[in-house]
Motif scaffolding. Structure first.
Motif, PDB file in Angstrom:
ATOM      1  N   GLU A 258      81.366  50.446 -38.017  1.00  0.00           N
ATOM      2  CA  GLU A 258      81.239  49.192 -38.760  1.00  0.00           C
ATOM      3  C   GLU A 258      81.745  49.376 -40.186  1.00  0.00           C
ATOM      4  O   GLU A 258      82.380  48.472 -40.746  1.00  0.00           O
ATOM      5  N   PHE A 259      81.493  50.530 -40.780  1.00  0.00           N
ATOM      6  CA  PHE A 259      81.991  50.826 -42.121  1.00  0.00           C
ATOM      7  C   PHE A 259      83.519  50.825 -42.135  1.00  0.00           C
ATOM      8  O   PHE A 259      84.149  50.215 -43.010  1.00  0.00           O
ATOM      9  N   PHE A 260      84.141  51.490 -41.158  1.00  0.00           N
ATOM     10  CA  PHE A 260      85.599  51.530 -41.099  1.00  0.00           C
ATOM     11  C   PHE A 260      86.193  50.150 -40.816  1.00  0.00           C
ATOM     12  O   PHE A 260      87.313  49.850 -41.232  1.00  0.00           O
ATOM     13  N   TRP A 261      85.460  49.301 -40.093  1.00  0.00           N
ATOM     14  CA  TRP A 261      85.951  47.962 -39.797  1.00  0.00           C
ATOM     15  C   TRP A 261      85.947  47.093 -41.057  1.00  0.00           C
ATOM     16  O   TRP A 261      86.902  46.364 -41.335  1.00  0.00           O
ATOM     17  N   LYS A 262      84.901  47.190 -41.842  1.00  0.00           N
ATOM     18  CA  LYS A 262      84.789  46.352 -43.030  1.00  0.00           C
ATOM     19  C   LYS A 262      85.640  46.866 -44.190  1.00  0.00           C
ATOM     20  O   LYS A 262      86.116  46.078 -45.005  1.00  0.00           O
ATOM     21  N   GLU A 263      85.819  48.171 -44.275  1.00  0.00           N
ATOM     22  CA  GLU A 263      86.502  48.760 -45.426  1.00  0.00           C
ATOM     23  C   GLU A 263      87.889  49.283 -45.088  1.00  0.00           C
ATOM     24  O   GLU A 263      88.456  50.067 -45.843  1.00  0.00           O
ATOM     25  N   ALA A 264      88.454  48.854 -43.961  1.00  0.00           N
ATOM     26  CA  ALA A 264      89.748  49.396 -43.526  1.00  0.00           C
ATOM     27  C   ALA A 264      90.850  49.159 -44.543  1.00  0.00           C
ATOM     28  O   ALA A 264      91.785  49.962 -44.655  1.00  0.00           O
ATOM     29  N   VAL A 265      90.755  48.066 -45.317  1.00  0.00           N
ATOM     30  CA  VAL A 265      91.803  47.755 -46.286  1.00  0.00           C
ATOM     31  C   VAL A 265      91.948  48.858 -47.324  1.00  0.00           C
ATOM     32  O   VAL A 265      93.007  49.036 -47.921  1.00  0.00           O
ATOM     33  N   ASN A 266      90.895  49.634 -47.515  1.00  0.00           N
ATOM     34  CA  ASN A 266      90.932  50.725 -48.488  1.00  0.00           C
ATOM     35  C   ASN A 266      91.484  52.027 -47.909  1.00  0.00           C
ATOM     36  O   ASN A 266      91.740  52.968 -48.672  1.00  0.00           O
TER      37      ASN A 266
ATOM     38  N   ASN B  89      93.000  38.238 -30.081  1.00  0.00           N
ATOM     39  CA  ASN B  89      93.630  39.550 -29.987  1.00  0.00           C
ATOM     40  C   ASN B  89      93.844  40.192 -31.349  1.00  0.00           C
ATOM     41  O   ASN B  89      93.922  41.418 -31.459  1.00  0.00           O
ATOM     42  N   HIS B  90      93.950  39.366 -32.379  1.00  0.00           N
ATOM     43  CA  HIS B  90      94.182  39.886 -33.729  1.00  0.00           C
ATOM     44  C   HIS B  90      93.173  39.245 -34.678  1.00  0.00           C
ATOM     45  O   HIS B  90      93.521  38.404 -35.505  1.00  0.00           O
ATOM     46  N   PRO B  91      91.902  39.612 -34.575  1.00  0.00           N
ATOM     47  CA  PRO B  91      90.890  39.008 -35.445  1.00  0.00           C
ATOM     48  C   PRO B  91      91.141  39.360 -36.898  1.00  0.00           C
ATOM     49  O   PRO B  91      91.682  40.426 -37.207  1.00  0.00           O
ATOM     50  N   PRO B  92      90.779  38.447 -37.803  1.00  0.00           N
ATOM     51  CA  PRO B  92      91.011  38.724 -39.231  1.00  0.00           C
ATOM     52  C   PRO B  92      90.179  39.900 -39.702  1.00  0.00           C
ATOM     53  O   PRO B  92      89.026  40.077 -39.308  1.00  0.00           O
ATOM     54  N   ILE B  93      90.762  40.731 -40.535  1.00  0.00           N
ATOM     55  CA  ILE B  93      90.096  41.895 -41.090  1.00  0.00           C
ATOM     56  C   ILE B  93      89.792  41.618 -42.555  1.00  0.00           C
ATOM     57  O   ILE B  93      90.521  40.901 -43.226  1.00  0.00           O
ATOM     58  N   ASN B  94      88.700  42.180 -43.017  1.00  0.00           N
ATOM     59  CA  ASN B  94      88.340  42.012 -44.411  1.00  0.00           C
ATOM     60  C   ASN B  94      89.440  42.556 -45.317  1.00  0.00           C
ATOM     61  O   ASN B  94      89.766  43.737 -45.275  1.00  0.00           O
ATOM     62  N   ARG B  95      90.055  41.679 -46.116  1.00  0.00           N
ATOM     63  CA  ARG B  95      91.152  42.088 -46.989  1.00  0.00           C
ATOM     64  C   ARG B  95      90.729  42.120 -48.458  1.00  0.00           C
ATOM     65  O   ARG B  95      91.578  42.175 -49.334  1.00  0.00           O
ATOM     66  N   HIS B  96      89.436  42.067 -48.715  1.00  0.00           N
ATOM     67  CA  HIS B  96      88.937  42.137 -50.079  1.00  0.00           C
ATOM     68  C   HIS B  96      88.460  43.560 -50.338  1.00  0.00           C
ATOM     69  O   HIS B  96      87.473  44.012 -49.771  1.00  0.00           O
ATOM     70  N   ALA B  97      89.184  44.264 -51.166  1.00  0.00           N
ATOM     71  CA  ALA B  97      88.864  45.662 -51.440  1.00  0.00           C
ATOM     72  C   ALA B  97      87.508  45.782 -52.118  1.00  0.00           C
ATOM     73  O   ALA B  97      87.228  45.096 -53.107  1.00  0.00           O
ATOM     74  N   ASN B  98      86.668  46.636 -51.561  1.00  0.00           N
ATOM     75  CA  ASN B  98      85.364  46.921 -52.158  1.00  0.00           C
ATOM     76  C   ASN B  98      85.572  47.893 -53.313  1.00  0.00           C
ATOM     77  O   ASN B  98      86.076  49.000 -53.109  1.00  0.00           O
ATOM     78  N   PRO B  99      85.212  47.500 -54.534  1.00  0.00           N
ATOM     79  CA  PRO B  99      85.442  48.395 -55.678  1.00  0.00           C
ATOM     80  C   PRO B  99      84.813  49.776 -55.506  1.00  0.00           C
ATOM     81  O   PRO B  99      85.300  50.756 -56.078  1.00  0.00           O
ATOM     82  N   GLN B 100      83.746  49.841 -54.711  1.00  0.00           N
ATOM     83  CA  GLN B 100      83.069  51.124 -54.522  1.00  0.00           C
ATOM     84  C   GLN B 100      83.949  52.141 -53.798  1.00  0.00           C
ATOM     85  O   GLN B 100      83.817  53.351 -54.009  1.00  0.00           O
ATOM     86  N   TYR B 101      84.866  51.640 -52.931  1.00  0.00           N
ATOM     87  CA  TYR B 101      85.683  52.552 -52.130  1.00  0.00           C
ATOM     88  C   TYR B 101      87.181  52.415 -52.410  1.00  0.00           C
ATOM     89  O   TYR B 101      87.976  53.161 -51.834  1.00  0.00           O
ATOM     90  N   ALA B 102      87.563  51.463 -53.257  1.00  0.00           N
ATOM     91  CA  ALA B 102      88.977  51.243 -53.535  1.00  0.00           C
ATOM     92  C   ALA B 102      89.600  52.492 -54.169  1.00  0.00           C
ATOM     93  O   ALA B 102      89.035  53.094 -55.089  1.00  0.00           O
ATOM     94  N   GLY B 103      90.754  52.893 -53.648  1.00  0.00           N
ATOM     95  CA  GLY B 103      91.477  54.022 -54.202  1.00  0.00           C
ATOM     96  C   GLY B 103      90.917  55.383 -53.845  1.00  0.00           C
ATOM     97  O   GLY B 103      91.392  56.411 -54.353  1.00  0.00           O
ATOM     98  N   ARG B 104      89.934  55.424 -52.955  1.00  0.00           N
ATOM     99  CA  ARG B 104      89.321  56.700 -52.580  1.00  0.00           C
ATOM    100  C   ARG B 104      89.780  57.128 -51.197  1.00  0.00           C
ATOM    101  O   ARG B 104      90.067  56.298 -50.323  1.00  0.00           O
TER     102      ARG B 104
ATOM    103  N   HIS C 220      90.929  44.104 -32.050  1.00  0.00           N
ATOM    104  CA  HIS C 220      90.170  43.262 -31.131  1.00  0.00           C
ATOM    105  C   HIS C 220      89.017  44.044 -30.509  1.00  0.00           C
ATOM    106  O   HIS C 220      87.881  43.560 -30.422  1.00  0.00           O
ATOM    107  N   THR C 221      89.288  45.272 -30.099  1.00  0.00           N
ATOM    108  CA  THR C 221      88.271  46.113 -29.451  1.00  0.00           C
ATOM    109  C   THR C 221      87.155  46.478 -30.416  1.00  0.00           C
ATOM    110  O   THR C 221      85.965  46.358 -30.092  1.00  0.00           O
ATOM    111  N   VAL C 222      87.520  46.918 -31.614  1.00  0.00           N
ATOM    112  CA  VAL C 222      86.513  47.315 -32.600  1.00  0.00           C
ATOM    113  C   VAL C 222      85.685  46.107 -33.026  1.00  0.00           C
ATOM    114  O   VAL C 222      84.461  46.211 -33.212  1.00  0.00           O
ATOM    115  N   ALA C 223      86.326  44.950 -33.188  1.00  0.00           N
ATOM    116  CA  ALA C 223      85.596  43.740 -33.571  1.00  0.00           C
ATOM    117  C   ALA C 223      84.531  43.406 -32.534  1.00  0.00           C
ATOM    118  O   ALA C 223      83.408  43.018 -32.883  1.00  0.00           O
ATOM    119  N   LYS C 224      84.853  43.572 -31.256  1.00  0.00           N
ATOM    120  CA  LYS C 224      83.872  43.295 -30.198  1.00  0.00           C
ATOM    121  C   LYS C 224      82.758  44.339 -30.188  1.00  0.00           C
ATOM    122  O   LYS C 224      81.584  44.012 -29.977  1.00  0.00           O
TER     123      LYS C 224
END
Length: 513
Positions: free
Chosen positions: A238-246, A71-86, A359-363
């Motif tokens: 998929e972009f929003f799923w991987k880069e959500a931390v930013n 129900n709560h899959p892990p999300i990428n928590r490593h900020a991509n420097p390309q999008y960090a702070g934008r 959970h929904t977006v991960a699926k």
């Protein structure tokens, strides 16, 4: 005559020999003792069984912990420097463009050649169509929905309007005679929507507004108007799923459950597992859909059929599958996944109202699906089989004599806000599955043995890529148009050339055989 030096030398030699003898004897005793000790140790080890590997194994996760992880899959928590702070609304769409996604075909190429190109182009599930081989400007696209429309004409299931009868006959006869049919010839039967393009320097807010309004893909162009990339709904999600931390505005939505977000629709289109595959393809074409849920008599979700699965029907040897049941086709899909791709997992295309958005977006991203079916589980235990809450649906009734649609009530639905889904049974009567032709072998799996038959639940709604991106747009202050307008436009453009739609009598849920 004794020589003192000689006597002394003899004594030394004797002492040295005696020392060597004692040293050798001591070494032999040590070796003998070591061997005896080793034998004793080996014998003792044989008498004592070795420790169980379970004593060193990490403890397994509990069922509750596994369900919590799902129900709560892990999300990428490593900020991509390309999008960090934008601000994501200021990111150019050209930054997400991938040149390899652009595959071309020409109007004068055959449908067969275009299909081969389509089968190789997995990321976007679409091929761009141009006027000449040297052009970089797209006139149209060729995707699996177009392949579905062509297939329905070839097998004689499409019902043309009077002015198109000659064209349909020509296409069907040419295909049956194995005469190449060009994309130019089939353009009138495709009834495509207008292409939507954005310049590479346009920002993502424009793309999200378009996708949240129901547009499925965008062409990315350079300053000369030439296509340099394709951006699809799935690629952006998929972009929003991987880069959500930013992006905090997007990230904070992932922890909310679907019921609280009031996302999705209760207007569901499904097919019965016992119905023929041909009817499912007709239904998707009529309604302008890319996938439909496959359900049993209790509306429990058993699987999913999409237009992308038409890749299994591109061979004439597999056309008899059109007369087989949808449940049988799902077993063929699973067999193809296992034999050709080595995948033994059952793709899960459903969530429940208490699933988180994460959970929904991960699926959606993992299955590369356009929609997730929302189910109401009959048991609070996620591992317990779902118990049908409806009486068996009466089949074989005609539209004229069919009773009015009735409301469907499930566990927890009495407190759920919004309209309740209803069921409408179509007028087609069930028929026994036909056997394969001689020389053909199609492995089938009983519906009761499929994982989806045991762990899903009663179909009550649907969440699509459009719904999620529409939520992202509104949460960010954008104003996408109503997606239902785009859906209605696709339905009108596709239903004119095929059997009449059941729009006039359809309730919130279509339950087609």
């Amino acid at each position: 005559m004794d020589i003192p030096g000689a006597q002394e030398s003899a004594a030394n030699s004797s002492n040295s020999s005696l020392g060597a003898t004692l040293s050798t004897s001591q070494t032999e005793r040590n070796k003998s003792g070591h061997i005896a000790a080793h034998r004793q140790s080996f014998a003792e080890d044989q008498r004592r069984p070795p420790p169980s590997p379970r004593s060193h194994r990490h403890p397994s996760l509990t069922q509750q912990a596994v369900q919590e992880l799902m129900n709560h899959p892990p999300i990428n928590r490593h900020a991509n420097p390309q999008y960090a702070g934008r601000n994501w609304q200021e990111i150019a769409v050209g930054e997400l463009a991938v040149a390899d996604d652009v595959k071309w075909t020409d109007l004068d190429e055959s449908v067969q050649d275009a299909t081969l190109t389509l089968l190789k182009n997995h990321p976007t599930n679409a091929v761009l169509v141009r006027e000449t081989p040297t052009s970089k400007r797209a006139m149209s696209t060729f995707d699996y929905s177009d392949l579905n429309a062509y297939l329905l004409v070839v097998v004689g299931l499409a019902k043309p309007e009077e002015e198109q009868i000659e064209l349909y006959d020509h296409i069907a006869k040419s295909a049956q005679a194995q005469t190449p049919v060009t994309l130019r010839e089939i353009q009138p039967i495709l009834k495509k929507s207008e292409l939507v393009a954005l310049p590479a320097e346009a920002t993502l807010d424009a793309a999200v507004e378009a996708f949240g309004s129901g547009i499925h893909r965008l062409l990315i162009t350079n300053s000369a108007g030439e296509v340099i990339g394709i951006l699809s709904q799935l690629r952006l999600l998929e972009f929003f799923w991987k880069e959500a931390v930013n992006f905090p505005v997007i990230d904070r939505l992932y922890g909310s459950v679907l019921r609280d977000l009031q996302i999705g629709s209760t207007q569901i289109i499904a097919v019965n597992a016992d119905g023929p595959l041909a009817d499912a393809l007709l239904l998707m074409h009529n309604e302008g859909l890319t996938s439909v849920a496959v359900v049993d008599q209790g509306l429990n979700v058993l699987g999913n059929i999409s237009t992308a699965d038409l890749r299994l029907l591109t061979s004439t040897n597999n056309l008899p599958l059109l007369k087989r049941s949808c449940m049988h086709f799902i077993s063929v899909i699973l067999n193809e996944r296992g034999v050709e791709h080595g995948r033994d997992s059952f793709p899960v295309f459903y969530v429940n109202p208490y699933s988180t958005l994460a959970h929904t977006v991960a699926k959606l991203v993992a299955t590369r699906s356009h929609r997730m079916w929302v189910v109401e589980t009959a048991s609070p235990s996620p591992s317990a089989p779902a118990t049908p809450l409806l009486q068996p649906v009466q089949l074989g009734v005609t539209a004229a004599t069919a009773p009015p649609p009735t409301s469907v009530t499930g566990v927890g639905s009495s407190s759920s806000p919004g309209p309740q889904p209803t069921v409408l049974v179509s007028s087609q009567t069930p028929s026994a599955p036909q056997s394969p032709l001689p020389g053909q072998s199609f492995s089938s799996v009983p519906s009761a043995s499929l994982p989806g038959a045991h762990v899903s639940g009663r179909l009550s709604g649907v969440v699509s890529l459009t719904d999620v991106l529409n939520l992202f747009a509104k949460s960010s202050g954008l104003r996408p148009s109503d997606p239902s307008e785009q859906r209605a436009r696709r339905r009108r453009s596709s239903s004119a050339s095929v059997r009449p739609s059941l729009d006039a009598g359809r309730g919130s849920v279509d339950f087609r055989r």
